[in-house]
Enzyme design. Structure first.
Site, short mmCIF file in Angstrom:
data_model
loop_
_atom_site.label_atom_id
_atom_site.label_comp_id
_atom_site.label_asym_id
_atom_site.label_seq_id
_atom_site.Cartn_x
_atom_site.Cartn_y
_atom_site.Cartn_z
N ASN A 160 1.11 -1.36 0.07
CA ASN A 160 0.06 0.14 -0.09
C ASN A 160 0.84 1.27 0.12
OD1 ASN A 160 0.89 -0.57 2.72
ND2 ASN A 160 -1.18 0.41 3.49
N GLU A 256 5.63 -3.49 11.59
CA GLU A 256 4.25 -2.68 11.48
C GLU A 256 3.39 -3.43 11.04
OE1 GLU A 256 4.44 1.32 9.50
OE2 GLU A 256 6.50 0.94 9.18
N CYS A 290 -2.94 0.65 7.34
CA CYS A 290 -3.18 0.17 8.50
C CYS A 290 -3.49 1.06 9.59
CB CYS A 290 -1.60 -0.23 8.91
SG CYS A 290 -0.67 1.21 8.92
P1 NAP Z 1 1.54 -9.06 3.68
O1 NAP Z 1 0.78 -9.81 2.66
O2 NAP Z 1 1.87 -9.30 4.90
O3 NAP Z 1 2.62 -8.75 2.65
C1 NAP Z 1 3.66 -7.95 3.20
C2 NAP Z 1 5.16 -8.06 2.59
O4 NAP Z 1 5.62 -9.34 3.10
C3 NAP Z 1 5.06 -8.14 1.29
O5 NAP Z 1 6.31 -7.69 0.59
C4 NAP Z 1 5.08 -9.76 0.83
O6 NAP Z 1 5.50 -10.23 -0.24
C5 NAP Z 1 6.11 -10.06 2.01
N1 NAP Z 1 5.76 -11.49 2.50
C6 NAP Z 1 4.84 -12.16 2.36
N2 NAP Z 1 4.90 -13.43 2.77
C7 NAP Z 1 6.15 -13.38 3.15
C8 NAP Z 1 7.20 -14.51 3.62
N3 NAP Z 1 6.82 -15.76 3.95
N4 NAP Z 1 8.45 -14.13 3.80
C9 NAP Z 1 8.91 -12.81 3.72
N5 NAP Z 1 8.17 -11.79 3.33
C10 NAP Z 1 6.77 -12.10 2.80
O7 NAP Z 1 0.70 -7.65 3.64
P2 NAP Z 1 0.17 -6.70 2.53
O8 NAP Z 1 -1.10 -7.32 1.92
O9 NAP Z 1 1.04 -6.31 1.60
O10 NAP Z 1 -0.43 -5.43 3.40
C11 NAP Z 1 -1.59 -5.38 4.11
C12 NAP Z 1 -1.17 -5.63 5.73
O11 NAP Z 1 -0.26 -5.03 5.98
C13 NAP Z 1 -2.60 -5.29 6.48
O12 NAP Z 1 -2.69 -6.17 7.32
C14 NAP Z 1 -2.02 -4.01 6.99
O13 NAP Z 1 -2.80 -3.53 8.10
C15 NAP Z 1 -0.53 -4.05 7.31
N6 NAP Z 1 0.27 -2.94 7.24
C16 NAP Z 1 0.36 -2.46 8.35
C17 NAP Z 1 1.08 -1.26 8.29
C18 NAP Z 1 1.62 -0.62 9.51
O14 NAP Z 1 2.18 0.39 9.28
N7 NAP Z 1 1.18 -1.05 10.78
C19 NAP Z 1 1.44 -0.62 7.30
C20 NAP Z 1 0.72 -1.10 5.98
C21 NAP Z 1 0.20 -2.44 5.90
P3 NAP Z 1 4.57 -10.77 -1.63
O15 NAP Z 1 3.87 -9.33 -1.84
O16 NAP Z 1 5.38 -11.15 -2.48
O17 NAP Z 1 3.63 -11.63 -0.88
O1 G3H Z 2 -0.80 1.50 6.01
C1 G3H Z 2 0.02 1.75 7.05
C2 G3H Z 2 0.75 3.01 6.85
O2 G3H Z 2 1.77 2.88 7.82
C3 G3H Z 2 -0.36 4.24 7.02
O3 G3H Z 2 0.47 5.38 6.95
O4 G3H Z 2 -0.99 6.84 8.08
O5 G3H Z 2 0.33 7.85 6.74
O6 G3H Z 2 -1.61 6.38 5.77
P1 G3H Z 2 -0.66 6.63 6.95
#
Ligand code: NAP
Ligand code: G3H
Length: 481
Positions: A160, A256, A290
């Site tokens: 994202n 995060e 997030c």
């Molecule tokens: P995701 O599916 O967990 O993927 C995140 C990253 O991890 C991607 O680069 C993904 O690569 C990689 N990945 C997946 N499986 C892995 C493994 N086994 N080993 C190493 N890397 C791996 O998350 P997303 O769909 O991109 O993002 C959505 C989620 O992220 C939501 O739950 C959101 O809340 C959370 N998020 C949190 C924050 C925060 O700041 N707290 C910020 C942004 C997003 P691939 O794309 O190749 O699978």
């Molecule tokens: O999606 C997770 C990001 O850390 C959120 O950043 O609050 O600036 O959109 P933001």
């Protein structure tokens, strides 16, 4: 400028300062209209090990360059990123279906983040401590406390924010003298490879950053077998975060993860202002943040008024193409849309009242407000990562606190109201990293601490905090005679 990084629309691996072709590739399509955008390398074990070797070889020379020079290189890279901001924003908007204006601000925010990280790094350079502060200690000891690099940092970013949540890991890591193994989300990799090219053009020495692209599920297990990774800095889902922490074992980690941020609306709140913040917070980038507001906990006596204002504001949200700067755009893929739809249907079946401005079209979900939400509905506690806002009515402030805390997540919360003493009392009881008073939940400004507790994360991000977590303290104790 970007021709170097692809051939016939097949993107390359950035390895040891050179762009090399990959034998295996993954096709990337735009979530907007399924347009083919290019192929990215699906790296195999040998490629990954070569990348780790390159990071390892470059570490000694990079960390021995003085901080000032590392900072100058990063500033030059930031300037290149700024120079190519429009081209990169254009790709980003197409690749992750983010409205163009926000895509451009994401790139510019990343340039600012690098510059401020450089400035802060010069401020936190070290300190000297004297041993005579405690009665039992000697006056003849002093500690020279400095910060040194950790080694190779594995930076994994989510789909994202392919530029900003990559830069927020790469910049502090490099400035503190680490080398970086960079794994962007598969959907987001084309933007990320453009980012790396822009940084490279600023004059990054070879080998200090190497890209790892390919499915995380494949790549993760290859990297975790290597014992050369010094730290993991990950943003993404809680489930992947948990599995990484198991497979990498006892090394420093910053994570995060997911969230279920609540907006608590008190009886004396300015409802117009609260609704503005809630709608912006819940629906920007179609809720794929997030920090999006993912539930409203409103006092019963003002619930009807608030719901009406929210509905009016939601009815005016623009829906459609990111290049028309619509706020609600197609979700990242069909599976995400299926998941959001399932949460909506479950809530409606259990008695929620649905307000939406249109019906689903492939991966485009129209903004949806769910009223009369009760705690037995999945949407009350699950993270949708889509444009849906559940509203839960509460009888008392204590109910709001209990529901806020009855979550596996603890990223942020918001409280809307006027009685500042009451708000502070509530804020102290909320289990989360940040409480926003009369404002939506959000990560920035980027110099603020950003952290999640419980299943929302480990460690703290934010410019100073990220520099600290990307380095370790070294204490050299001088014994005076
Ligand atoms: P995701 O599916 O967990 O993927 C995140 C990253 O991890 C991607 O680069 C993904 O690569 C990689 N990945 C997946 N499986 C892995 C493994 N086994 N080993 C190493 N890397 C791996 O998350 P997303 O769909 O991109 O993002 C959505 C989620 O992220 C939501 O739950 C959101 O809340 C959370 N998020 C949190 C924050 C925060 O700041 N707290 C910020 C942004 C997003 P691939 O794309 O190749 O699978
Ligand atoms: O999606 C997770 C990001 O850390 C959120 O950043 O609050 O600036 O959109 P933001």
């Amino acid at each position: 400028m970007f021709e170097e990084i692809r051939k016939n629309n097949i993107y390359k691996i950035f390895l040891d300062g050179r762009w090399i072709e990959s034998e295996n590739n993954i096709k990337i399509y735009s979530p907007i209209d399924n347009q083919f955008l290019g192929s990215i390398p699906a790296m195999v074990e040998k490629n990954v090990l070569d990348a780790i070797d390159s990071c390892e070889k470059s570490l000694i020379s990079w960390k021995s360059i003085c901080l000032f020079d590392r900072c100058e290189i990063l500033l030059s890279s930031a300037n290149k990123l700024f120079e190519y901001r429009e081209e990169i924003a254009n790709i980003l908007a197409k690749e992750i279906s983010k409205d163009y204006k926000s895509s451009l601000s994401e790139v510019i925010r990343s340039v600012d983040l690098i510059k401020e990280t450089v400035a802060e790094a010069k401020r936190i350079n070290g300190e000297v401590l004297f041993g005579d502060r405690m009665s039992s200690q000697t006056k003849n000891k002093l500690s020279i406390v400095s910060r040194e690099s950790i080694g190779i940092i594995l930076a994994i970013s989510p789909f994202n924010y392919p530029i900003n949540l990559s830069v927020s890991k790469i910049a502090p890591a490099l400035i503190m003298g680490n080398t970086v193994l960079f794994k962007p989300a598969t959907q987001g990799s084309i933007s990320a490879l453009h980012l790396i090219r822009a940084l490279e053009l600023g004059g990054l020495p070879k080998g200090i950053i190497n890209t790892i692209t390919g499915r995380g599920s494949v790549i993760g297990s290859i990297i975790s077998k290597s014992k050369k990774i010094g730290m993991v800095n990950f943003t993404g889902s809680t489930s992947i975060g948990e599995s990484l922490s198991k497979s990498f074992g006892m090394i420093p980690m910053t994570m995060e993860l997911g969230g279920k941020d609540a907006a608590i609306v008190l009886s004396d709140a300015d409802l117009e202002d609260a609704a503005d913040n809630i709608v912006q917070g819940a629906f920007s980038y179609s809720g794929q943040r997030c920090t999006a507001i993912k539930r409203v906990l409103v006092m019963k006596d003002i619930a009807e008024k608030l719901k009406k204002i929210i509905r009016e504001k939601v009815s005016k949200l623009t829906v459609g193409n990111p290049f028309d700067n619509c706020m609600i755009t197609p979700l990242i893929n069909n599976e995400s849309a299926d998941f959001v739809e399932k949460l909506i249907n479950d809530a409606v079946e259990k008695g929620a009242v649905k307000y939406t401005t249109g019906e689903r079209n492939k991966n485009l979900i129209y903004p949806t407000v769910l009223e009369n939400v009760s705690l037995d509905m999945d949407v009350a506690f699950e993270e949708p990562f889509g444009p849906v806002l559940p509203i839960i009515e509460v009888e008392s402030i204590q109910d709001a606190i209990d529901i806020n805390n009855k979550s596996i997540y603890g990223l942020q919360s918001s409280i809307f109201g006027k009685n500042i003493d009451e708000i502070f009392n509530i804020a102290e009881k909320l289990e989360c990293g940040t409480v926003n008073i009369n404002g939506k939940s959000e990560r920035g400004p980027d110099n603020f601490p950003f952290l999640g507790i419980k299943s929302s994360g480990i460690g703290v991000q934010g410019i100073r905090y990220s520099l600290e977590s990307s380095s370790r303290i070294k204490s050299i104790v001088l014994n005076k005679k």
